[in-house]
Design a protein around this motif. Structure first.
Motif, PDB file in Angstrom:
ATOM      1  N   LYS A  72       0.847  -1.196   0.000  1.00  0.00           N
ATOM      2  CA  LYS A  72       0.000   0.000   0.000  1.00  0.00           C
ATOM      3  C   LYS A  72       0.883   1.247   0.000  1.00  0.00           C
ATOM      4  O   LYS A  72       1.840   1.325   0.762  1.00  0.00           O
ATOM      5  N   PRO A  73       0.585   2.233  -0.854  1.00  0.00           N
ATOM      6  CA  PRO A  73       1.379   3.465  -0.831  1.00  0.00           C
ATOM      7  C   PRO A  73       1.275   4.157   0.534  1.00  0.00           C
ATOM      8  O   PRO A  73       0.213   4.156   1.160  1.00  0.00           O
ATOM      9  N   VAL A  74       2.391   4.708   0.978  1.00  0.00           N
ATOM     10  CA  VAL A  74       2.440   5.425   2.251  1.00  0.00           C
ATOM     11  C   VAL A  74       2.836   6.869   1.949  1.00  0.00           C
ATOM     12  O   VAL A  74       3.889   7.121   1.365  1.00  0.00           O
ATOM     13  N   LEU A  75       1.963   7.786   2.323  1.00  0.00           N
ATOM     14  CA  LEU A  75       2.231   9.215   2.159  1.00  0.00           C
ATOM     15  C   LEU A  75       2.774   9.739   3.482  1.00  0.00           C
ATOM     16  O   LEU A  75       2.109   9.644   4.503  1.00  0.00           O
ATOM     17  N   ILE A  76       4.001  10.241   3.451  1.00  0.00           N
ATOM     18  CA  ILE A  76       4.630  10.760   4.658  1.00  0.00           C
ATOM     19  C   ILE A  76       4.642  12.286   4.596  1.00  0.00           C
ATOM     20  O   ILE A  76       5.074  12.861   3.596  1.00  0.00           O
ATOM     21  N   ASP A  77       4.153  12.896   5.659  1.00  0.00           N
ATOM     22  CA  ASP A  77       4.188  14.350   5.795  1.00  0.00           C
ATOM     23  C   ASP A  77       5.271  14.679   6.828  1.00  0.00           C
ATOM     24  O   ASP A  77       5.070  14.496   8.018  1.00  0.00           O
ATOM     25  N   GLY A 113      -9.273   6.671   1.144  1.00  0.00           N
ATOM     26  CA  GLY A 113      -9.623   5.682   2.167  1.00  0.00           C
ATOM     27  C   GLY A 113      -8.490   4.736   2.516  1.00  0.00           C
ATOM     28  O   GLY A 113      -7.349   5.149   2.697  1.00  0.00           O
ATOM     29  N   ASP A 114      -8.811   3.440   2.571  1.00  0.00           N
ATOM     30  CA  ASP A 114      -7.847   2.430   3.011  1.00  0.00           C
ATOM     31  C   ASP A 114      -6.839   2.055   1.933  1.00  0.00           C
ATOM     32  O   ASP A 114      -5.993   1.193   2.158  1.00  0.00           O
ATOM     33  N   ARG A 115      -6.931   2.670   0.768  1.00  0.00           N
ATOM     34  CA  ARG A 115      -5.968   2.349  -0.292  1.00  0.00           C
ATOM     35  C   ARG A 115      -4.619   3.024  -0.050  1.00  0.00           C
ATOM     36  O   ARG A 115      -3.649   2.732  -0.736  1.00  0.00           O
ATOM     37  N   ILE A 116      -4.577   3.919   0.945  1.00  0.00           N
ATOM     38  CA  ILE A 116      -3.350   4.648   1.255  1.00  0.00           C
ATOM     39  C   ILE A 116      -3.172   4.723   2.763  1.00  0.00           C
ATOM     40  O   ILE A 116      -4.142   4.682   3.515  1.00  0.00           O
ATOM     41  N   ARG A 117      -1.922   4.815   3.161  1.00  0.00           N
ATOM     42  CA  ARG A 117      -1.624   5.062   4.578  1.00  0.00           C
ATOM     43  C   ARG A 117      -0.948   6.427   4.653  1.00  0.00           C
ATOM     44  O   ARG A 117      -0.075   6.727   3.837  1.00  0.00           O
ATOM     45  N   MET A 129       6.401  12.805   0.941  1.00  0.00           N
ATOM     46  CA  MET A 129       7.025  11.710   0.214  1.00  0.00           C
ATOM     47  C   MET A 129       6.018  10.576   0.107  1.00  0.00           C
ATOM     48  O   MET A 129       5.239  10.346   1.029  1.00  0.00           O
ATOM     49  N   VAL A 130       6.048   9.870  -1.017  1.00  0.00           N
ATOM     50  CA  VAL A 130       5.227   8.675  -1.183  1.00  0.00           C
ATOM     51  C   VAL A 130       6.192   7.499  -1.319  1.00  0.00           C
ATOM     52  O   VAL A 130       7.101   7.521  -2.150  1.00  0.00           O
ATOM     53  N   PHE A 131       5.971   6.484  -0.477  1.00  0.00           N
ATOM     54  CA  PHE A 131       6.751   5.250  -0.527  1.00  0.00           C
ATOM     55  C   PHE A 131       5.849   4.104  -0.951  1.00  0.00           C
ATOM     56  O   PHE A 131       4.669   4.071  -0.598  1.00  0.00           O
ATOM     57  N   LYS A 132       6.412   3.158  -1.675  1.00  0.00           N
ATOM     58  CA  LYS A 132       5.730   1.900  -1.967  1.00  0.00           C
ATOM     59  C   LYS A 132       6.804   0.829  -2.040  1.00  0.00           C
ATOM     60  O   LYS A 132       7.803   0.999  -2.734  1.00  0.00           O
ATOM     61  N   LYS A 133       6.622  -0.239  -1.286  1.00  0.00           N
ATOM     62  CA  LYS A 133       7.600  -1.325  -1.191  1.00  0.00           C
ATOM     63  C   LYS A 133       8.988  -0.784  -0.827  1.00  0.00           C
ATOM     64  O   LYS A 133      10.000  -1.248  -1.342  1.00  0.00           O
ATOM     65  N   GLY A 134       9.014   0.224   0.028  1.00  0.00           N
ATOM     66  CA  GLY A 134      10.275   0.766   0.514  1.00  0.00           C
ATOM     67  C   GLY A 134      10.960   1.749  -0.421  1.00  0.00           C
ATOM     68  O   GLY A 134      11.991   2.311  -0.087  1.00  0.00           O
ATOM     69  N   GLU A 135      10.388   1.956  -1.605  1.00  0.00           N
ATOM     70  CA  GLU A 135      10.985   2.871  -2.580  1.00  0.00           C
ATOM     71  C   GLU A 135      10.300   4.226  -2.548  1.00  0.00           C
ATOM     72  O   GLU A 135       9.082   4.309  -2.421  1.00  0.00           O
TER      73      GLU A 135
END
Length: 98
Positions: free
Chosen positions: A12-17, A41-45, A70-76
Motif C-alpha cells: 500500500k502506498p504510504v504518504l509521509i508528511d 480511504g484504506d488504499r493509502i496510509r 514523500m510517497v513510498f511503496k515497497k520501501g521505494e
C-alpha cells in the motif's frame, strides 16, 4: 526507525508528511491530508513525521524543508516534494501508485 521501515515496505502506498511544530505552512497540511484520506480511504496510509522528534529519519531522507511530502511503496521513494500541495494534486500523484 525500524517500525518506520516496516511501514514503508508495504504494498500500500504510504504518504509521509515531514513537518515540525514551529512550521507555519505545516499547519495547513492536516485538513489537506484529511481530504486525501477521505477520497482514497484504506488504499493509502498517511503518516506524519515530526522532524524534530525523529531526527534520524529526517537525516536519512535528507529532509531540509518542511513540509516535505514523500510517497513510498515497497520501501521505494515514488514521489517527493517540499511545500504545501493541494489535496487534488496529492490524490492524482498517489493514484499513480495504487
Amino acid at each position: 526507525m525500524s517500525k518506520f521501515q516496516d511501514i514503508i515496505q508495504g504494498e500500500k502506498p504510504v504518504l509521509i508528511d515531514f513537518s515540525a511544530e514551529w512550521c507555519q505552512p505545516c499547519r495547513m497540511m492536516p485538513p489537506i491530508l484529511k481530504q486525501v484520506k477521505q477520497q482514497l480511504g484504506d488504499r493509502i496510509r498517511i503518516l506524519k513525521v515530526d522532524v524534530d522528534k525523529n531526527p534520524a529519519i529526517a537525516r536519512k531522507y535528507m529532509i531540509q524543508n518542511v513540509p516535505t511530502l514523500m510517497v513510498f511503496k515497497k520501501g521505494e521513494v515514488k514521489f517527493r516534494q517540499a511545500g504545501v500541495i493541494p489535496a487534488q494534486q496529492i490524490i492524482g500523484i498517489v493514484q499513480q501508485f495504487l
